[in-house]
Structures are given as structure tokens and as C-alpha cells.
Design a protein around this motif. Structure first.
Motif, PDB file in Angstrom:
ATOM      1  N   PHE A 116       0.931  -1.271   0.158  1.00  0.00           N
ATOM      2  CA  PHE A 116      -0.056  -0.049  -0.030  1.00  0.00           C
ATOM      3  C   PHE A 116       1.043   1.152   0.071  1.00  0.00           C
ATOM      4  O   PHE A 116       0.500   2.308  -0.750  1.00  0.00           O
ATOM      5  CB  PHE A 116      -0.867  -0.123   1.374  1.00  0.00           C
ATOM      6  N   SER A 117       1.966   1.269   0.818  1.00  0.00           N
ATOM      7  CA  SER A 117       2.861   2.494   0.861  1.00  0.00           C
ATOM      8  C   SER A 117       3.316   2.782  -0.667  1.00  0.00           C
ATOM      9  O   SER A 117       3.681   3.779  -0.912  1.00  0.00           O
ATOM     10  CB  SER A 117       3.861   2.063   1.871  1.00  0.00           C
ATOM     11  N   ASN A 131      -9.734  -3.393   6.263  1.00  0.00           N
ATOM     12  CA  ASN A 131      -8.493  -2.900   6.355  1.00  0.00           C
ATOM     13  C   ASN A 131      -8.267  -1.575   5.021  1.00  0.00           C
ATOM     14  O   ASN A 131      -7.392  -0.692   5.196  1.00  0.00           O
ATOM     15  CB  ASN A 131      -7.227  -3.799   6.383  1.00  0.00           C
ATOM     16  N   ASP A 132      -8.572  -1.993   4.065  1.00  0.00           N
ATOM     17  CA  ASP A 132      -8.423  -0.948   3.016  1.00  0.00           C
ATOM     18  C   ASP A 132      -9.138   0.305   3.137  1.00  0.00           C
ATOM     19  O   ASP A 132      -8.516   1.261   2.780  1.00  0.00           O
ATOM     20  CB  ASP A 132      -9.216  -1.732   1.467  1.00  0.00           C
ATOM     21  N   LYS A 192      -9.838   1.711   5.964  1.00  0.00           N
ATOM     22  CA  LYS A 192      -9.006   2.320   6.964  1.00  0.00           C
ATOM     23  C   LYS A 192      -7.606   3.126   6.547  1.00  0.00           C
ATOM     24  O   LYS A 192      -7.212   4.075   6.681  1.00  0.00           O
ATOM     25  CB  LYS A 192      -8.625   1.597   8.211  1.00  0.00           C
ATOM     26  N   GLN A 193      -6.928   2.242   5.554  1.00  0.00           N
ATOM     27  CA  GLN A 193      -5.542   2.608   5.159  1.00  0.00           C
ATOM     28  C   GLN A 193      -6.063   4.074   4.220  1.00  0.00           C
ATOM     29  O   GLN A 193      -4.972   4.870   4.306  1.00  0.00           O
ATOM     30  CB  GLN A 193      -5.010   1.504   4.285  1.00  0.00           C
ATOM     31  N   GLU A 236      -6.809   7.110   6.492  1.00  0.00           N
ATOM     32  CA  GLU A 236      -5.430   7.336   7.061  1.00  0.00           C
ATOM     33  C   GLU A 236      -4.664   8.192   6.062  1.00  0.00           C
ATOM     34  O   GLU A 236      -4.019   9.149   6.559  1.00  0.00           O
ATOM     35  CB  GLU A 236      -4.892   6.175   7.737  1.00  0.00           C
TER      36      GLU A 236
END
Length: 232
Positions: free
Chosen positions: A17-18, A81-82, A84-85, A88
Motif C-alpha cells: 500500500f505504501s 483494512n483497505d 482504513k488505510q 488514514e
């Protein structure tokens, strides 16, 4: 599928993701793919959600209220999780249960709905993120394989008949009604399907963008099947 993406000059592949959010678009690259082989039962989630009209936005609370099997719970964890990422990171993700989008049939010579090849535009620096968890997935097209519809003489002439103002204001009219965002694929165009489970970042038309915006379209839905789509 990975090899197909790797051979495409339009697409850059990443593993995290990063990397998805930090990799810069360059040259002909205007689509970045975090390629994933997701585990979990996403169809179970779709089967237990309630559709209101043609599109229903699903919240994290809606997902948490579902009674799921182990495989369904694993799929739910991935989706949350997707969300939330992306949140954020500063995006505003929307999870949609989708039967179909509204169609634009006002004119027989040009369509401005999402089933038409188009680009996204924003006044600020941003990108489009999307992931199809279930159902038909979107297509993208290399820019050299499509022509802006407002530049096609026959279409432009018909659009001109809709505008009563002076010629100097015609371009503003095309922009105001989003005609300039839509593209016509060339006869030999080879679209790339984005597939299921991969998280994509697509370049958007905005003042500080260094590359051409990504031409894409929503798919025709599979009969009797809902899509589960994360987009922002």
C-alpha cells in the motif's frame, strides 16, 4: 494476469500500500496496481447485504453487523483494512453495493455516463483509487488508443447545435457539461481489465498532474450479479 499488467507501459506494479500511494506517475504510466490474490468469501458478503435502489453505500458498521463464516469474515477484514488505510492516507473511500449505474441516453451521438470511456477531473491534486471485490471489473485504455469525443468532427458539430452562445464560450460549455471528459476508443484499441481484488490508483486531470489522466470505464454488469466496489 500479473504478466499481462507487467507488459503494459501504462501500468506500474507495486507490492505494498505504501508503494501504491507514494509511487509517482511518469511518462506513459498513469495507472498503478497493487496486485493482490485475495482470500476470503466476498460473494458471501454481497449475498448478505441489502441493496437499496441501484447503488447502496456500505459502512464499516454495516459490514460488522453481518453474520459471516470464517471465509466471509476474512473478506470483511480485508475490506475494512483497505477502507482504513485509504482514510488514514487522507482519501474518502466509499464502498458501494451496485446493481447498475444510471445510464445517459439524452443524446444518441454522445454518452456522458460512466459506461463511456472517460477521465476524472479535480481542481486539486488527487487520484482515483478503486478495487472491485466482487462482480465485473472496470477497464482502462491507453491514451493513444482513444480520442476525446469533442475533437471528433461529427460529434463536435452536433454539440455546437446545442449551444446558443458565441464561439469563444463554446469550450467552456463543453467543460461545464462534462462533454470534454469522454473518449471514443479506436477500432483497434485493446482495453485492460482491472480484475478483481487489486487496488488501483488512476491519474486524474488536475492542474499539477504531470501525466495524462487515465481513460477508464465502468463495466457492463454480469446478469443477476451485484458488484462490490471500493472507490474514492
Amino acid at each position: 494476469m500479473t504478466n499481462k499488467f507487467l507488459r503494459n507501459h501504462q501500468i506500474k506494479m507495486v507490492n505494498h500500500f505504501s508503494d501504491l500511494i507514494n509511487t509517482k506517475f511518469q511518462g506513459l504510466n498513469n495507472a498503478i496496481c497493487w496486485h493482490r490474490d485475495l482470500t476470503g468469501d466476498f460473494q458471501e458478503i454481497v449475498s448478505k447485504l441489502f441493496l437499496e435502489e441501484n447503488i447502496t453505500e456500505i459502512s464499516i458498521d454495516d459490514l460488522l453487523q453481518l453474520d459471516l463464516t470464517t471465509a466471509g469474515a476474512l473478506a470483511r477484514e480485508i475490506i475494512i483494512n483497505d477502507i482504513k488505510q485509504l482514510t488514514e492516507f487522507g482519501a474518502s473511500p466509499s464502498l458501494n453495493l451496485l446493481k447498475q449505474y444510471e445510464r445517459d441516453d439524452e443524446f444518441d451521438f454522445i454518452s456522458t455516463d460512466v459506461y463511456s470511456y472517460h477521465v476524472d477531473r479535480s481542481p486539486i491534486a488527487t487520484d482515483t483509487f478503486l478495487c472491485t471485490y466482487h462482480g465485473a471489473a472496470s477497464d482502462i485504455l491507453a491514451n493513444e488508443q482513444a480520442t476525446q469525443k469533442v475533437l471528433i468532427p461529427e460529434i463536435r458539430a452536433k454539440l455546437r447545435t446545442l449551444f446558443d452562445g458565441p464561439e469563444a464560450e463554446f469550450e467552456a460549455f463543453l467543460t461545464e457539461y462534462f462533454f470534454d471528459l469522454h473518449y471514443q476508443a479506436h477500432g483497434d484499441a485493446k482495453p485492460t481489465n482491472l480484475g478483481v481484488g487489486h487496488l488501483w490508483r488512476l491519474a486524474v486531470d488536475h492542474p499539477t498532474q504531470d501525466v495524462l489522466p487515465c481513460v477508464h470505464r465502468a463495466p457492463m454488469e454480469n446478469p443477476g450479479e451485484y458488484r462490490l466496489l471500493l472507490i474514492c
